[in-house]
Design a protein around this motif. Structure first.
Motif, PDB file in Angstrom:
ATOM      1  N   VAL A  61       0.938  -1.231   0.087  1.00 55.12           N
ATOM      2  CA  VAL A  61       0.040  -0.094   0.044  1.00 55.12           C
ATOM      3  C   VAL A  61       1.021   1.371  -0.139  1.00 55.12           C
ATOM      4  CG1 VAL A  61      -1.757   1.249   1.235  1.00 55.12           C
ATOM      5  CG2 VAL A  61      -1.976  -1.321   0.960  1.00 55.12           C
ATOM      6  N   ALA A  62       0.485   2.233  -0.883  1.00 52.19           N
ATOM      7  CA  ALA A  62       1.257   3.581  -0.940  1.00 52.19           C
ATOM      8  C   ALA A  62       1.462   3.960   0.554  1.00 52.19           C
ATOM      9  CB  ALA A  62       0.618   4.454  -1.812  1.00 52.19           C
ATOM     10  N   GLU A  63       2.651   4.820   0.702  1.00 49.96           N
ATOM     11  CA  GLU A  63       2.952   5.563   2.210  1.00 49.96           C
ATOM     12  C   GLU A  63       1.654   6.392   2.521  1.00 49.96           C
ATOM     13  OE1 GLU A  63       4.046   5.959   5.702  1.00 49.96           O
ATOM     14  OE2 GLU A  63       4.902   4.623   4.569  1.00 49.96           O
ATOM     15  N   ASP A  64       1.510   7.401   1.409  1.00 47.99           N
ATOM     16  CA  ASP A  64       0.530   8.450   1.428  1.00 47.99           C
ATOM     17  C   ASP A  64      -0.858   7.790   1.742  1.00 47.99           C
ATOM     18  OD1 ASP A  64       0.344   7.572  -1.090  1.00 47.99           O
ATOM     19  OD2 ASP A  64       0.113   9.704  -1.949  1.00 47.99           O
ATOM     20  N   VAL A  65      -1.038   6.655   1.293  1.00 51.37           N
ATOM     21  CA  VAL A  65      -2.443   6.132   1.301  1.00 51.37           C
ATOM     22  C   VAL A  65      -2.355   5.488   3.108  1.00 51.37           C
ATOM     23  CG1 VAL A  65      -3.941   3.949   0.876  1.00 51.37           C
ATOM     24  CG2 VAL A  65      -2.879   5.422  -0.822  1.00 51.37           C
ATOM     25  N   SER A  93      -7.849   1.002   2.313  1.00 53.40           N
ATOM     26  CA  SER A  93      -7.015   1.616   1.561  1.00 53.40           C
ATOM     27  C   SER A  93      -7.498   2.110   0.080  1.00 53.40           C
ATOM     28  CB  SER A  93      -5.803   0.502   1.029  1.00 53.40           C
ATOM     29  OG  SER A  93      -6.469  -0.723   0.720  1.00 53.40           O
ATOM     30  N   ALA A  94      -8.738   1.348  -0.293  1.00 54.96           N
ATOM     31  CA  ALA A  94      -9.189   1.680  -1.571  1.00 54.96           C
ATOM     32  C   ALA A  94      -9.985   3.121  -1.570  1.00 54.96           C
ATOM     33  CB  ALA A  94     -10.632   0.506  -1.801  1.00 54.96           C
ATOM     34  N   ALA A  95     -10.512   3.182  -0.251  1.00 56.55           N
ATOM     35  CA  ALA A  95     -11.297   4.535   0.028  1.00 56.55           C
ATOM     36  C   ALA A  95     -10.145   5.647   0.052  1.00 56.55           C
ATOM     37  CB  ALA A  95     -12.066   4.554   1.313  1.00 56.55           C
ATOM     38  N   ALA A  96      -9.125   5.524   0.826  1.00 54.58           N
ATOM     39  CA  ALA A  96      -8.146   6.639   1.011  1.00 54.58           C
ATOM     40  C   ALA A  96      -7.276   6.705  -0.537  1.00 54.58           C
ATOM     41  CB  ALA A  96      -7.020   5.975   1.836  1.00 54.58           C
ATOM     42  N   GLU A  97      -7.081   5.678  -1.347  1.00 58.43           N
ATOM     43  CA  GLU A  97      -6.830   5.915  -2.682  1.00 58.43           C
ATOM     44  C   GLU A  97      -7.596   6.761  -3.557  1.00 58.43           C
ATOM     45  OE1 GLU A  97      -4.064   6.298  -5.216  1.00 58.43           O
ATOM     46  OE2 GLU A  97      -3.508   4.829  -4.151  1.00 58.43           O
ATOM     47  N   ASN A  98      -8.965   6.310  -3.411  1.00 58.52           N
ATOM     48  CA  ASN A  98      -9.922   7.249  -4.257  1.00 58.52           C
ATOM     49  C   ASN A  98      -9.974   8.757  -3.651  1.00 58.52           C
ATOM     50  OD1 ASN A  98     -10.611   5.106  -5.639  1.00 58.52           O
ATOM     51  ND2 ASN A  98     -12.321   4.487  -4.520  1.00 58.52           N
ATOM     52  N   PHE A  99      -9.779   8.867  -2.359  1.00 56.35           N
ATOM     53  CA  PHE A  99      -9.918  10.130  -1.893  1.00 56.35           C
ATOM     54  C   PHE A  99      -8.727  10.920  -2.493  1.00 56.35           C
ATOM     55  CE2 PHE A  99      -8.564  13.357   1.345  1.00 56.35           C
ATOM     56  CZ  PHE A  99      -9.862  13.997   1.720  1.00 56.35           C
ATOM     57  N   VAL A 120     -16.554  12.945   3.479  1.00 54.96           N
ATOM     58  CA  VAL A 120     -15.920  11.785   3.426  1.00 54.96           C
ATOM     59  C   VAL A 120     -16.338  10.591   4.408  1.00 54.96           C
ATOM     60  CG1 VAL A 120     -13.617  10.572   4.411  1.00 54.96           C
ATOM     61  CG2 VAL A 120     -13.608  12.782   3.157  1.00 54.96           C
ATOM     62  N   SER A 121     -16.453   9.506   3.960  1.00 55.07           N
ATOM     63  CA  SER A 121     -17.011   8.188   4.566  1.00 55.07           C
ATOM     64  C   SER A 121     -16.762   7.086   3.527  1.00 55.07           C
ATOM     65  CB  SER A 121     -18.721   8.127   4.797  1.00 55.07           C
ATOM     66  OG  SER A 121     -19.444   7.915   3.400  1.00 55.07           O
ATOM     67  N   GLU A 122     -16.365   5.830   4.338  1.00 55.80           N
ATOM     68  CA  GLU A 122     -16.069   4.514   3.624  1.00 55.80           C
ATOM     69  C   GLU A 122     -16.983   4.667   2.571  1.00 55.80           C
ATOM     70  OE1 GLU A 122     -13.637   1.887   2.618  1.00 55.80           O
ATOM     71  OE2 GLU A 122     -13.307   3.035   4.354  1.00 55.80           O
ATOM     72  N   ASP A 123     -18.371   4.540   2.561  1.00 58.14           N
ATOM     73  CA  ASP A 123     -19.136   4.027   1.509  1.00 58.14           C
ATOM     74  C   ASP A 123     -19.164   5.138   0.381  1.00 58.14           C
ATOM     75  OD1 ASP A 123     -20.764   1.903   1.490  1.00 58.14           O
ATOM     76  OD2 ASP A 123     -20.979   2.316   3.710  1.00 58.14           O
ATOM     77  N   SER A 124     -19.104   6.435   0.547  1.00 57.11           N
ATOM     78  CA  SER A 124     -19.027   7.494  -0.363  1.00 57.11           C
ATOM     79  C   SER A 124     -17.805   7.320  -1.147  1.00 57.11           C
ATOM     80  CB  SER A 124     -19.057   8.886   0.437  1.00 57.11           C
ATOM     81  OG  SER A 124     -18.182   9.154   1.358  1.00 57.11           O
ATOM     82  N   LEU A 125     -16.746   6.877  -0.619  1.00 55.15           N
ATOM     83  CA  LEU A 125     -15.505   6.832  -1.483  1.00 55.15           C
ATOM     84  C   LEU A 125     -15.167   5.299  -2.194  1.00 55.15           C
ATOM     85  CD1 LEU A 125     -12.908   8.503   1.241  1.00 55.15           C
ATOM     86  CD2 LEU A 125     -13.761   9.411  -1.050  1.00 55.15           C
ATOM     87  N   ARG A 126     -16.348   4.786  -2.083  1.00 50.54           N
ATOM     88  CA  ARG A 126     -16.178   3.331  -2.882  1.00 50.54           C
ATOM     89  C   ARG A 126     -17.092   3.149  -4.307  1.00 50.54           C
ATOM     90  NH1 ARG A 126     -14.374  -0.270   0.838  1.00 50.54           N
ATOM     91  NH2 ARG A 126     -14.146  -1.792  -0.857  1.00 50.54           N
ATOM     92  N   ARG A 163     -10.880  -6.376  -6.728  1.00 50.56           N
ATOM     93  CA  ARG A 163      -9.719  -6.560  -6.086  1.00 50.56           C
ATOM     94  C   ARG A 163     -10.201  -6.464  -4.530  1.00 50.56           C
ATOM     95  NH1 ARG A 163      -4.656  -3.006  -3.942  1.00 50.56           N
ATOM     96  NH2 ARG A 163      -3.450  -4.698  -3.644  1.00 50.56           N
ATOM     97  N   ILE A 164      -9.670  -7.705  -4.067  1.00 46.29           N
ATOM     98  CA  ILE A 164     -10.011  -7.938  -2.568  1.00 46.29           C
ATOM     99  C   ILE A 164      -9.110  -6.974  -1.826  1.00 46.29           C
ATOM    100  CG2 ILE A 164      -9.993  -9.646  -0.862  1.00 46.29           C
ATOM    101  CD1 ILE A 164     -10.154 -11.674  -3.136  1.00 46.29           C
ATOM    102  N   LEU A 165      -9.638  -6.272  -1.023  1.00 42.10           N
ATOM    103  CA  LEU A 165      -8.794  -5.308  -0.210  1.00 42.10           C
ATOM    104  C   LEU A 165      -7.560  -5.900   0.535  1.00 42.10           C
ATOM    105  CD1 LEU A 165     -11.140  -2.382   1.152  1.00 42.10           C
ATOM    106  CD2 LEU A 165     -10.006  -3.083  -1.119  1.00 42.10           C
ATOM    107  N   PRO A 166      -6.287  -5.313   0.772  1.00 38.95           N
ATOM    108  CA  PRO A 166      -5.255  -5.918   1.299  1.00 38.95           C
ATOM    109  C   PRO A 166      -5.277  -5.445   2.951  1.00 38.95           C
ATOM    110  CG  PRO A 166      -4.514  -3.716   0.310  1.00 38.95           C
ATOM    111  CD  PRO A 166      -5.822  -4.072  -0.030  1.00 38.95           C
ATOM    112  N   ASP A 167      -6.374  -4.841   3.260  1.00 38.20           N
ATOM    113  CA  ASP A 167      -6.229  -4.421   4.732  1.00 38.20           C
ATOM    114  C   ASP A 167      -6.823  -5.559   5.665  1.00 38.20           C
ATOM    115  OD1 ASP A 167      -5.753  -2.001   3.489  1.00 38.20           O
ATOM    116  OD2 ASP A 167      -8.000  -1.656   3.278  1.00 38.20           O
TER     117      ASP A 167
END
Length: 411
Positions: free
Chosen positions: A205-209, A220-226, A246-252, A262-266
């Motif tokens: 996962v990218a450091e800024d993510v 990680s998916a929501a953070a990347e999309n943000f 910002v919320s998990e669902d709104s960023l997915r 993709r299955i998340l790596p979190d």
């Protein structure tokens, strides 16, 4: 342990590891076996641990523990120092341990340079026993340090995904995580020195993510999309509005059956979502009580696959992984994210009734298309075509490279 709950106390845990060797570090062994903060192990704790370790019947272990307690006069339990004196008596009842110079550990070290996956070949980017360096669709890639005129906007170290593989695995198409939606880049494969592309782990996962995840508790998916929407670089007013929304669902992204995901790596977050799934209320024989976190779910974190089903009752999805294995596993809906798929722009080449040839094990066989299941982003099944061969057999065509028009080989 399937389900990642302690079999003794049923407390949820996040990580599994082997117990320390009781012969080498009695104190560490005792501290992990203890179910409380006491300095001494009680009969129950000691018996449970030894039953799991020793090649003895349960009754014999209990007798052994009683003998130890009486000999050491350990009314309230046995401390590490007392247990250390008794360990030699376990001798022949202990299983052989790799790592003590055994032949099995030597064999393991001698073959560690080659890891064979489920498809019989080596891991992406490593030399396989067949002599090739393989690559698979859905593999994660990291941009190398050497600059190129064809991808000047891609930063060194950026993560991406293999979305297409050319004939003979000589050219790969990569979608970088921070590139514009439909922008892809092509590279020569393999790149042993990693000058332009190098293999990355499915769980990288990218450091800024990661920093944004720690700050906001996002996946990680929501953070990347943000970040891709300019969340961290937006003007102050717009950034404040984004923060409020910002919320998990709104960023997915929206999931669709028979699309790639993709299955998340979190790992920890995915386990928490598993814990929220309500138990199954059905009375079917063989029902395991619903969807649970297990070693198979853990093993495939970060991998890509095809979304087969969406269960709106318990908010779960069935994914068939792609790559070296085609495992079907149920996950919480939030544990998967749609991915870029260049195939969604393709229109079907053949219509129902078209005369075609399909690639079988030994040769190409003629038949007629009886069903077209993929039409661009509209998909009604897991494969593009169903074909009825002249032999009378009806087959599924899993990929467009395995079907061609009659006479195409002569043109």
């Amino acid at each position: 342990v399937e389900g990642a709950h302690c079999p003794q106390c049923r407390v949820r845990f996040r990580k599994r590891s082997a117990l320390p060797n009781i012969k080498e570090d009695v104190a560490a062994w005792c501290s992990l076996v203890s179910m409380g903060d006491k300095d001494a192990l009680g009969r129950r704790e000691l018996s449970a641990a030894l039953k799991a370790m020793l090649r003895l019947p349960a009754g014999s272990v209990e007798t052994l523990v009683e003998t130890w307690m009486d000999r050491a006069q350990g009314g309230d339990g046995l401390r590490a120092a007392s247990i250390a004196k008794l360990v030699p008596a376990l001798g022949r009842h202990m299983p052989s341990l790799t790592g003590e110079g055994s032949s099995s550990s030597k064999v393991a070290s001698s073959i560690s340079s080659f890891e064979q996956l489920e498809d019989g070949h080596g891991r992406t980017g490593t030399a396989c026993k067949c002599g090739r360096i393989h690559v698979r669709r859905g593999d994660r890639i990291r941009r190398g340090p050497v600059q190129s005129d064809t991808d000047k906007g891609v930063a060194k170290g950026q993560l991406g995904t293999i979305v297409r593989i050319g004939a003979g695995q000589e050219i790969v198409t990569v979608k970088w995580d921070r590139s514009p939606l439909d922008e892809v880049h092509r590279y020569t494969w393999p790149d042993p020195a990693g000058n332009y592309i190098a293999s990355a782990s499915f769980t990288d996962v990218a450091e800024d993510v990661q920093q944004l995840q720690r700050k906001r508790g996002l996946s990680s998916a929501a953070a990347e999309n943000f970040l891709s929407r300019g969340g961290s670089d937006a003007p102050a007013g717009r950034a404040a509005k984004m923060d409020a929304d910002v919320s998990e669902d709104s960023l997915r992204g929206q999931l669709q059956p028979f699309h790639r995901v993709r299955i998340l790596p979190d790992s920890i977050l995915v386990q928490e979502w598993f814990d929220r799934i309500p138990p199954c209320q059905c009375t079917r024989q063989g029902c395991a009580g619903g969807v649970h976190w297990n070693s198979r779910a853990d093993k495939h974190l970060g991998q890509e696959g095809l979304l087969l089903k969406i269960d709106t009752i318990d908010d779960t999805v069935l994914v068939e992984t792609s790559g070296p294995c085609q495992c079907q596993i149920w996950y919480p809906r939030l544990a998967v994210e749609p991915v870029f798929d260049p195939d969604l722009a393709d229109k079907p080449e053949f219509k129902v009734g078209a005369q075609v040839e399909c690639r079988m094990q030994q040769s190409w066989e003629r038949g007629a298309v009886i069903e077209v299941l993929w039409n661009g982003a509209t998909r009604q099944g897991r494969s593009p075509y169903h074909v009825k061969l002249e032999s009378g057999e009806t087959i599924v065509v899993p990929h467009v490279s395995l079907i061609r028009g009659v006479g195409a080989a002569d043109s």
